[in-house]
Design an enzyme around this catalytic site. Sequence first.
Site, short mmCIF file in Angstrom:
data_model
loop_
_atom_site.label_atom_id
_atom_site.label_comp_id
_atom_site.label_asym_id
_atom_site.label_seq_id
_atom_site.Cartn_x
_atom_site.Cartn_y
_atom_site.Cartn_z
CB THR A 115 -10.86 14.82 0.25
OG1 THR A 115 -12.23 14.79 -0.36
CG2 THR A 115 -11.11 13.90 1.55
NE ARG B 71 -17.01 15.51 -2.42
CZ ARG B 71 -15.86 15.44 -1.82
NH1 ARG B 71 -15.95 14.30 -0.84
NH2 ARG B 71 -14.06 15.55 -2.38
CB THR C 293 -15.32 17.81 16.87
OG1 THR C 293 -16.31 17.47 16.07
CG2 THR C 293 -15.03 16.21 16.85
CB THR D 16 -29.73 29.29 15.85
OG1 THR D 16 -30.98 30.66 15.52
CG2 THR D 16 -30.34 28.75 17.46
CE LYS E 132 -13.87 14.15 12.18
NZ LYS E 132 -14.95 15.09 11.84
CB SER F 206 -1.14 27.12 7.14
OG SER F 206 -1.86 26.19 7.22
#
Length: 414
Positions: free
Chosen positions: A372, A31, A254, A287, A257, A146
């Site tokens: 991926t 990558r 999320t 944190t 996005k 799953s």
Amino acid sequence: MFRNPTIIPVQDIHRSIEEQLSTLRSAGNYRRFLTVRKDAGRFPIFTWERGGVEGEAVNFSSNDYLGMGCDRSVASAFCGAVSSHGAGSGGTRNLSGTTVAHQSLERVIARWHGKSAALLFGSAFQANQTTLQTLGRRIEGLVFLSDAENHASIIEGIRGSGARKLVFRHNDLEHLSELLRSLPPETPRIIVFESVYSMSGDIAPVEGILALARRHGAMTYVDEVHGAGLYGDTGAGILEREGLASKVDIINGTLAKAVGVIGGYIAASAAVVDFVRSFGPGFIFTTSMPPAACVAAERSIQLIACDADRRARMFRGVARLRLRLREEGIPYLENDSHITRLLVPGAVRCRRISDRLLTHHGIYVQPLNHPTVPTGSEGFRVIVTALHEDEHIERFVQAIKTEWIEQHTHHMQA
């Protein structure tokens, strides 16, 4: 001197690291990062630099689906909150890191998804990993069911839990039913799947999965990362569009996005949220999000919920792209989502086309390769945002047409 075979000298570790990196490079799967100079006022256009070469390109790999990361109102909310709250939270949620901004955003997220409560994390990956690990470790005998195409964060969360996992074929209700029937009735079970799958763009048969869950007494966990912000009357996701959010036990989402900021979350019952808050190491020992990010994300959600036209512009752009690809004979994977996937088998070939699109045509689309996607199914995930113009789309189509024909001709001649 006798060498203990159980001890690996440090030089062997370094050698293994170098060998694995070399293998990755030779396979074409290494990558490479592109250095981007993002200009919020020109999105989706940016300038870039790599290896001393500079240029300008139209971005077709951004996950800022609605351009909310460049929205002036969202940016203004962020800047104002930084002035008030500072750059960081200054602590974990347990140690002074629970601010009014965190609590307000959690309430907004919970209402958005029709749940009693929500819990913020640094990312959706962290939310998936922590929640699934916590459930698997603390619910005795729990079995995860799953989907085969679930995201790496789901896979890592389940693996880290140590709980048993059964994988059902992608979106295959019959196989899921078969696996559910194989479990003793008293076995606690959770079905984990995504509403929109990030690589294929497939949308899950949510209603069918939930029907099986009710029949077999299974809990349900849905990753709405690529759905939240885009689908439904207020943009809350596929579950809102289908009127099924109330029937799902845990929703993952999320803020990075479609919402355009940073962070992730789960939305569920107050008891489930309290359980993860109380027992999840990935939540407890880190944190908290910067308060300014919370304020910006809340503002973004408010805008998304009342601006259906912004979402409609994105979907019109997707439809335009696919129409032009069909007209030019460029194949892509059919699906009902906003994700357009072009197959370009071969990691080296895929990288070569991507490089030429960038340097010769001013088009940025990042190659998808192993791990991926499986080896042999490399290609591009093409994202049209609400801020892409028709001219951007046409520029992409003409560029990919040129490179597609050239690479196909080269392949036939070889």
